[in-house]
Write an enzyme that holds these catalytic residues in place. Structure first.
Site, PDB file in Angstrom:
ATOM      1  N   HIS A 129     -17.611  63.152  42.576  1.00  0.00           N
ATOM      2  CA  HIS A 129     -18.557  63.874  42.263  1.00  0.00           C
ATOM      3  C   HIS A 129     -18.135  64.996  41.322  1.00  0.00           C
ATOM      4  O   HIS A 129     -18.279  65.127  39.968  1.00  0.00           O
ATOM      5  CB  HIS A 129     -19.586  64.330  43.212  1.00  0.00           C
ATOM      6  CG  HIS A 129     -20.827  65.136  42.509  1.00  0.00           C
ATOM      7  ND1 HIS A 129     -22.017  64.758  42.106  1.00  0.00           N
ATOM      8  CD2 HIS A 129     -20.741  66.495  42.381  1.00  0.00           C
ATOM      9  CE1 HIS A 129     -22.687  65.461  41.634  1.00  0.00           C
ATOM     10  NE2 HIS A 129     -22.166  66.756  41.804  1.00  0.00           N
ATOM     11  N   GLU A 130     -17.116  65.859  41.980  1.00  0.00           N
ATOM     12  CA  GLU A 130     -16.868  66.847  41.055  1.00  0.00           C
ATOM     13  C   GLU A 130     -15.893  66.447  39.980  1.00  0.00           C
ATOM     14  O   GLU A 130     -15.733  67.212  39.029  1.00  0.00           O
ATOM     15  CB  GLU A 130     -15.988  68.051  42.294  1.00  0.00           C
ATOM     16  CG  GLU A 130     -16.666  68.558  43.263  1.00  0.00           C
ATOM     17  CD  GLU A 130     -18.309  68.901  42.908  1.00  0.00           C
ATOM     18  OE1 GLU A 130     -18.386  69.520  42.039  1.00  0.00           O
ATOM     19  OE2 GLU A 130     -19.190  68.815  43.993  1.00  0.00           O
ATOM     20  N   GLU A 190     -21.484  79.256  39.772  1.00  0.00           N
ATOM     21  CA  GLU A 190     -22.702  78.526  39.512  1.00  0.00           C
ATOM     22  C   GLU A 190     -23.633  79.259  40.512  1.00  0.00           C
ATOM     23  O   GLU A 190     -23.240  79.408  41.584  1.00  0.00           O
ATOM     24  CB  GLU A 190     -22.490  77.175  39.449  1.00  0.00           C
ATOM     25  CG  GLU A 190     -23.601  76.365  38.807  1.00  0.00           C
ATOM     26  CD  GLU A 190     -23.717  74.850  38.910  1.00  0.00           C
ATOM     27  OE1 GLU A 190     -22.568  74.130  39.248  1.00  0.00           O
ATOM     28  OE2 GLU A 190     -24.562  74.163  38.608  1.00  0.00           O
TER      29      GLU A 190
HETATM   30  N1  TRP Z   1     -22.647  72.259  40.791  1.00  0.00           N
HETATM   31  C1  TRP Z   1     -22.033  72.096  42.440  1.00  0.00           C
HETATM   32  C2  TRP Z   1     -22.233  70.471  42.249  1.00  0.00           C
HETATM   33  O1  TRP Z   1     -22.963  69.849  42.253  1.00  0.00           O
HETATM   34  C3  TRP Z   1     -22.695  72.627  43.243  1.00  0.00           C
HETATM   35  C4  TRP Z   1     -23.340  73.927  43.123  1.00  0.00           C
HETATM   36  C5  TRP Z   1     -24.127  74.827  42.509  1.00  0.00           C
HETATM   37  C6  TRP Z   1     -22.619  74.990  43.892  1.00  0.00           C
HETATM   38  N2  TRP Z   1     -24.422  76.103  42.931  1.00  0.00           N
HETATM   39  C7  TRP Z   1     -23.360  76.308  43.744  1.00  0.00           C
HETATM   40  C8  TRP Z   1     -21.819  74.886  44.981  1.00  0.00           C
HETATM   41  C9  TRP Z   1     -23.241  77.317  44.513  1.00  0.00           C
HETATM   42  C10 TRP Z   1     -21.405  76.183  45.590  1.00  0.00           C
HETATM   43  C11 TRP Z   1     -22.058  77.205  45.353  1.00  0.00           C
HETATM   44  O2  TRP Z   1     -21.158  69.932  42.485  1.00  0.00           O
HETATM   45 ZN    ZN Z   2     -22.734  68.379  40.790  1.00  0.00          ZN
END
Ligand code: TRP
Ligand code: ZN
Length: 882
Positions: A304-305, A128
């Protein structure tokens, strides 16, 4: 470095892909510097798309080394490959076809920590938002969903563990000391949720039985020897799984759920389907090395995750403009979880403090953007507190408007209607409208209009008519790209409190819609008249922070003290004390600047001390009351022409005044709040520790001596107390023998523990005063520092820039010049990290003119660099322009 193009992506240009991806089959032959990736992708042309349009796949720093179409080599005339894209022409018009793409990548050289990289000898991925395109050419966007089959081949001795998403299919030995494992994820997912981990790690295991009786294997992987420190995370995971079943009816959907903790990570954690990857800081804890705050963070981030499995994974985002669809909602869910696990009121206070100190400045500065933005240059820069925290507040307001029942109905409909979809914010809101037969059109402006609304309130009591009249006026400030705003639908929770402390319910309210204790402010100006009010009430407004607004309500000290004593909502009691002390701290800053005597109204001091001593209130709440608004909070309220030294001096004087006045109470608390027996990380013990440490802090103000803190340091039996004592010594008595001794003992004791060393760096980086910059520079050369590790960089450079107002904002501008140098050094290695730390400059225009000038030239030094990443260029240009 990242995308080399500088194009702006616009929501209005969204359209679906021409080709539908049916299946993904990836084979990795892992090698530290030369990993081979074979991607077999089955597509068919989407009905109704323009015939003959080519298939365009995304890449980032890739080199194509093989391309097959239905197992036949594709002639050079039929495709074009650049590091950023792969375009293939003349594809079958209706039948499905298979593309096989081969790339070789270098995980060891991947310092961006996006895509496939190595951390402490472990292979790991972060996809992501757009990291997958650094692994192979792919339609790397969240609305392309498919089931994935993954085969991993690697040296067996070095990588006994081979993990990916979904369920384990099988594995076995391969040639030349290698082995393989295969995984299948039946749930269609976008590429950003892909994950692979390989290496040699320790594990703790447990199981969870879901509400329909499925057994799920739970595994948390950490470095060998650290297994005991993952126990709390495992416990938090099981509680999260249970809570999501009970509160939202959401059940886990694979037979295994795995978490891997790694030490090099750009953010907190990542919700990859069935295989979450975590910054180890948010997994590892034991009493000796983790603070109460660390425990609370682990609980919240594990939750959260995990919660993303439904809000994010089962229902994902159509495009990255919809990021708040998963993040705002999931933050709301983790906030509710923590509120249920801990004290709801104290949790709410902590959330609001965080929102005001992080999100309000963002919303008031050059980086302000709507919760649902409409354009971006670099999506990495939109993982912001506005999308996350304000996004959560918007979700909370939906619950406030509809009530818990109505909210539940809307959520149920959302899960039912959109499971398996890549959805939009409009889809989400429509579920609440349809489930409740309600129009949320005006409310939706919360997603689209940036800036914190300012609500001005005034009240008048008419004894003859037995009415109380409340006038409310809203103003939404201009933000970049949005000069004019429409009035919003703001839910304002209220109570009318009588002299004896009881809450009156008016027999009628005129002037606008009212549901329960919520006033619906929908016009620019609105007057509510409450009737049947037999004596003058005190009005408590925006209780529980029902809306994320700035409220200007000129209440007397007596009224605020009354709320602080009597409101049934603990949050409002804290809020009232905050509203009492903030203007005093602001005046103290002005007086310090002008060389005037600093004074604090005795009634306010006694309200604070009285609350601290009130045994009917939970200790964690009292600790929140004693934690005065920060220097950054005061700066934000002052709004312009800030002098951080004066703010610091003024605040210190007020702290001393409270310390002197409450000395006996603080002594009593420091005795009473001792905890007998061993350490437990539960919220109520943490609250007692917080209150005791707060009392100790005040006592050292009253005593003007490091002795008590040195003694606390020597006798601490847990990291919370130890770190608090060290912080008092270093921040208040730097370079005394006591402070030096404690600092040395600390680093000796925790020499090999990187996460604790981060605390050691951060404590030093946040010592107030202009001398700290030299210390930070010296620490950059310390053998414990690691310039490529994001946690270390954040602990030293990040803490200095974000959390040391007097040190960073040195009058001579050296702090800004240092930051500019650091940004330019970090950017070529890790643009995401560099851009994030640079946002510490976002409020530079609020500084007094000399400092603002220095800040501008440091920013211009960065801007002039010819080789900036898109990430840093985007931030620096917006900060300078806005
Ligand atoms: N989706 C992740 C969360 O909020 C966070 C996230 C987005 C992330 N981009 C990232 C984590 C890049 C690590 C590196 O839980
Ligand atoms: Zn998140």
């Amino acid at each position: 470095m990242g995308k080399s193009d500088n194009k702006i992506v616009e929501l209005s240009n969204y359209r679906p892909t021409d080709f539908v991806l049916e299946r993904v089959d990836l084979t990795f032959e892992l090698d530290p510097t030369n990993t081979k990736v074979d991607a077999r992708l089955i597509f068919h042309r989407r009905e109704g798309t323009e015939a003959k349009s080519p298939l365009v796949l995304d890449g980032d720093e890739l080199a194509l080394s093989g391309l097959l179409l239905d197992q036949n080599e594709v002639p050079a005339s039929q495709f074009e490959a650049t590091p950023q894209s792969l375009t293939i022409r003349d594809l079958p018009e209706s039948a499905p076809f298979e593309i096989t793409v081969t790339t070789f990548i270098n995980p060891e050289a991947n310092t961006q920590l996006m895509g496939l990289y190595r951390t402490n000898g472990v292979y790991c991925t972060q996809c992501e938002a757009e990291g997958f395109r650094r692994i192979t050419y792919f339609p790397d966007r969240p609305d392309v969903l498919a089931p994935y089959t993954i085969t991993i081949i690697a040296d067996k001795a070095a990588n006994p563990l081979l993990l990916s998403n979904g369920n384990f299919l099988g594995g076995g030995n391969y040639d030349e000391g290698r082995h393989f494992a295969a995984w299948f994820d039946p749930h269609p997912k976008p590429s950003y949720l892909f994950a692979l981990v390989a290496g040699d790690l320790g594990v703790i295991e447990d199981t969870f039985e879901t509400m329909s009786g499925n057994e799920v294997a739970l595994k948390i992987y950490v470095e060998h020897g650290k297994e005991p420190r993952a126990a709390y995370a495992m416990d938090a995971l099981k509680r999260s799984m249970k809570w999501d079943e009970e509160r939202f009816g959401r059940e886990y959907d694979l037979n295994i759920f795995q978490i891997v903790a790694v030490s090099d990570f750009n953010m907190g954690a990542m919700e990859n389907k069935g295989l979450n990857v975590f910054n180890d800081k948010y997994v590892l804890a034991d009493p000796e090395t983790a603070t109460d705050q660390d425990y609370a963070n682990i609980e919240a981030i594990i939750a959260h995750e995990y919660f993303h499995n439904w809000t994010g994974n089962r229902i994902t985002c159509r495009d990255w403009f919809q990021l708040c669809l998963k993040e705002g909602l999931t933050v709301y869910r983790d906030h509710e979880f923590s509120a249920d696990m801990r004290s709801r009121a104290v949790k709410r206070i902590a959330e609001v403090r965080h929102l005001k100190s992080e999100q309000f400045p963002e919303d008031a500065g050059p980086l302000a953007h709507p919760v649902r933005p409409t354009k971006y240059r670099e999506i990495n820069n939109f993982y912001t507190t506005t999308v996350y925290e304000k996004g959560s507040e918007v979700t909370r307001m939906i619950a406030t408007l509809l009530g818990q029942e109505g909210f539940k109905k809307g959520m149920d409909l959302y899960f039912e209607r959109h499971d398996g979809d890549a959805a939009t914010v409009e889809d989400f809101v429509k579920c609440f409208e349809d489930a409740n037969s309600r129009d949320l059109k005006q409310f939706s402006l919360w997603y689209h209009q940036a800036g914190t609304p300012l609500v001005t309130a005034s009240g008048a009591y008419d004894p003859a008519a037995s009415t109380f009249t409340l006038s409310l006026e809203q103003m939404i400030p201009a933000t970049p790209g949005q000069p004019k705003k429409e009035p919003m639908h703001i839910p304002v929770s209220y109570a009318l409190i009588l002299d004896n402390g009881s809450v009156v319910t008016p027999n009628a309210v005129a002037g606008g819609e009212v549901t329960g204790d919520v006033l619906h402010l929908t016009k620019r100006k609105q007057t509510f008249v409450f009737s049947g009010i037999s004596s003058r009430p005190v009005l408590s407004l925006n209780r529980s922070f029902s809306a994320p607004i700035n409220l200007h309500f000129d209440q007397s000290t007596e009224d605020l003290v009354h709320i602080a004593r009597h409101d049934g909502d603990l949050f409002s009691r804290w809020q009232a004390l905050n509203d009492l002390i903030l203007p005093i701290l602001m005046q103290a800053a002005r007086d310090a600047r002008d060389g005037n005597q600093i004074a604090c109204e005795p009634a306010v001091i006694s309200a604070i001390v009285e609350t601290a001593a009130n045994e009917a209130l939970e200790p964690a709440f009292r600790a929140q009351v004693l934690a005065l608004p920060s220097e950054a909070d005061i700066a934000r309220e002052l709004g312009s022409n800030n002098d951080p030294d004066a703010i610091h001096a003024g605040r210190t004087a007020i702290l001393s005044a409270i310390a002197d006045a409450g000395r006996d109470v603080f002594q009593q608390l420091s005795d009473d709040m001792q905890i007998e027996g061993g350490f437990t990380p539960d919220a109520s013990s943490a609250g007692r520790r917080a209150l005791r440490n707060s009392a100790l802090g005040y006592l050292t103000y009253a005593e003007q001596s490091p002795a008590r803190a040195a003694e606390a340091f020597a006798s601490a039996d847990n990291m919370t107390d130890l770190l608090q004592a060290l912080t008092v010594l270093e921040h208040r008595f730097p370079e005394t023998d006591e402070a030096d001794a404690a600092l040395g003992a600390f680093v000796t004791r925790f020499d090999g523990n990187a996460l604790v060393l981060d605390k050691w760096f951060a404590v030093q980086a946040t010592i107030p005063g202009s001398g700290t910059l030299d210390r930070v520079k010296a620490l950059m050369a310390d053998r414990h520092f690691a310039p490529n590790n994001p946690n270390r960089v954040r602990a030293l450079v990040g803490s200095f820039a974000f959390s040391n107002p007097t040190g960073f904002n040195r009058a001579d501008g050296e702090g800004y010049r240092f930051l500019a140098e650091q940004i330019l050094a970090i950017d070529p290695k890790n643009p995401q990290l560099a851009a994030r730390i640079l946002t510490s400059m976002r409020s530079w225009r609020l500084l007094e003119p000399m400092r603002a000038d220095h800040a501008r030239s440091a920013l211009m030094t960065i801007e002039r660099s010819a080789t900036l990443s898109t990430d840093v260029r985007d931030i620096v240009e917006r900060i300078l322009k806005g």
